[in-house]
Design an enzyme around this catalytic site. Structure first.
Site, PDB file in Angstrom:
ATOM      1  CB  ILE A   1      35.758  25.744  48.644  1.00 16.89           C
ATOM      2  CG1 ILE A   1      35.932  27.219  48.273  1.00 16.89           C
ATOM      3  CG2 ILE A   1      34.908  25.019  47.609  1.00 16.89           C
ATOM      4  CD1 ILE A   1      34.660  28.034  48.240  1.00 16.89           C
TER       5      ILE A   1
ATOM      6  CG  HIS B   1      45.849  35.125  49.648  1.00 19.17           C
ATOM      7  ND1 HIS B   1      44.891  34.899  50.618  1.00 19.17           N
ATOM      8  CD2 HIS B   1      46.957  35.550  50.305  1.00 19.17           C
ATOM      9  CE1 HIS B   1      45.405  35.157  51.807  1.00 19.17           C
ATOM     10  NE2 HIS B   1      46.659  35.554  51.644  1.00 19.17           N
TER      11      HIS B   1
HETATM   12  C1  GAR Z   1      40.648  41.344  47.941  1.00 17.80           C
HETATM   13  O1  GAR Z   1      41.783  42.116  48.234  1.00 17.80           O
HETATM   14  C2  GAR Z   1      41.013  39.874  47.901  1.00 17.80           C
HETATM   15  O2  GAR Z   1      42.323  39.642  47.470  1.00 17.80           O
HETATM   16  C3  GAR Z   1      40.872  39.497  49.356  1.00 17.80           C
HETATM   17  O3  GAR Z   1      39.714  40.173  49.774  1.00 17.80           O
HETATM   18  C4  GAR Z   1      39.634  41.419  49.079  1.00 17.80           C
HETATM   19  C5  GAR Z   1      38.216  41.588  48.582  1.00 17.80           C
HETATM   20  O4  GAR Z   1      38.012  42.908  48.138  1.00 17.80           O
HETATM   21  N1  GAR Z   1      40.744  38.083  49.499  1.00 17.80           N
HETATM   22  C6  GAR Z   1      41.229  37.423  50.547  1.00 17.80           C
HETATM   23  O5  GAR Z   1      41.790  37.972  51.476  1.00 17.80           O
HETATM   24  C7  GAR Z   1      41.027  35.914  50.502  1.00 17.80           C
HETATM   25  N2  GAR Z   1      41.790  35.258  51.501  1.00 17.80           N
HETATM   26  P1  GAR Z   1      36.744  43.259  47.244  1.00 17.80           P
HETATM   27  O6  GAR Z   1      35.510  42.722  47.973  1.00 17.80           O
HETATM   28  O7  GAR Z   1      36.719  44.752  47.166  1.00 17.80           O
HETATM   29  O8  GAR Z   1      36.930  42.610  45.901  1.00 17.80           O
END
Ligand code: GAR
Length: 191
Positions: free
Chosen positions: A88, A104
């Site tokens: 961001i 996260h």
């Molecule tokens: C989620 O598990 C979230 O915690 C992770 O991406 C995934 C998105 O899944 N975020 C990160 O890794 C941020 N660093 P989704 O698109 O099915 O919600």
């Protein structure tokens, strides 16, 4: 009424869950989905939930004039990062100080930082034979995965769990807790 924007880059299963959770809320409304990947699943999810979705490119994202005017147009008070993979920019942090939250999929500070997202995190957890992992919900500042932690929840990792099985368990935690933590953060702010 507080208006949220969800920023997402991927499948959008968290976005879907959050949209359902606040569907009937009289105090919190998701006004906008912002996506940075032209064919990401979250675009269909926004459509299905009848919420406007804007697909942005990097030029728009790094332009304070363009992004702030989009967020103003939708009267956005707070931003929720749900699997959003760009850092961001500082103008957005400054304009929404303490008003941007991220989820996260690990117990930060473990497995955080640039390049640590989604399956990369779960593969590292499996490779390092961690006995627990979990989720972290935190405020967003100028550094990846660094802001003040609002909430963490752990789960056990079995020695035989594959990265996919760990991802599944972590997703269940995300669905169970992320909307509630967002709701409390909107209601009570920082305590
Ligand atoms: C989620 O598990 C979230 O915690 C992770 O991406 C995934 C998105 O899944 N975020 C990160 O890794 C941020 N660093 P989704 O698109 O099915 O919600």
């Amino acid at each position: 009424m507080q208006n949220l924007a969800i920023f997402a880059s991927g499948a959008g299963s968290n976005a879907d869950n959050i949209l359902h959770y606040f569907e009937k809320s009289s105090t919190i409304r998701v006004n906008l989905v912002v996506c940075n990947v032209p064919n990401a699943g979250v675009i269909e999810i926004a459509k299905k939930n009848c919420v406007p979705c804007i697909v942005i490119d990097k030029i728009t994202f790094v332009s304070p004039e363009q992004m702030l005017s989009i967020l103003k147009q939708y009267q956005i008070d707070r931003i929720v990062l749900a699997g959003f993979l760009w850092l961001i920019p500082s103008y957005l942090i400054t304009s929404f100080r303490n008003n941007i939250v991220n989820i996260h999929p690990s117990l930060l500070p473990k497995y955080g930082g640039k390049g640590m997202y989604g399956m990369n995190v779960h593969k590292a957890v499996a490779e390092n034979k961690e006995e627990i992992t979990g989720i972290t919900i935190h405020l967003v500042d100028e550094i990846y995965d660094n802001g003040r932690i609002l909430f963490q929840k752990t789960i056990d990792v079995d020695a035989k769990d594959t990265p996919e099985e760990i991802a599944h368990k972590v997703h269940q935690l995300e669905y169970a807790y992320f909307p509630e933590v967002i709701e409390e953060w909107c209601q009570y702010g920082l305590v």
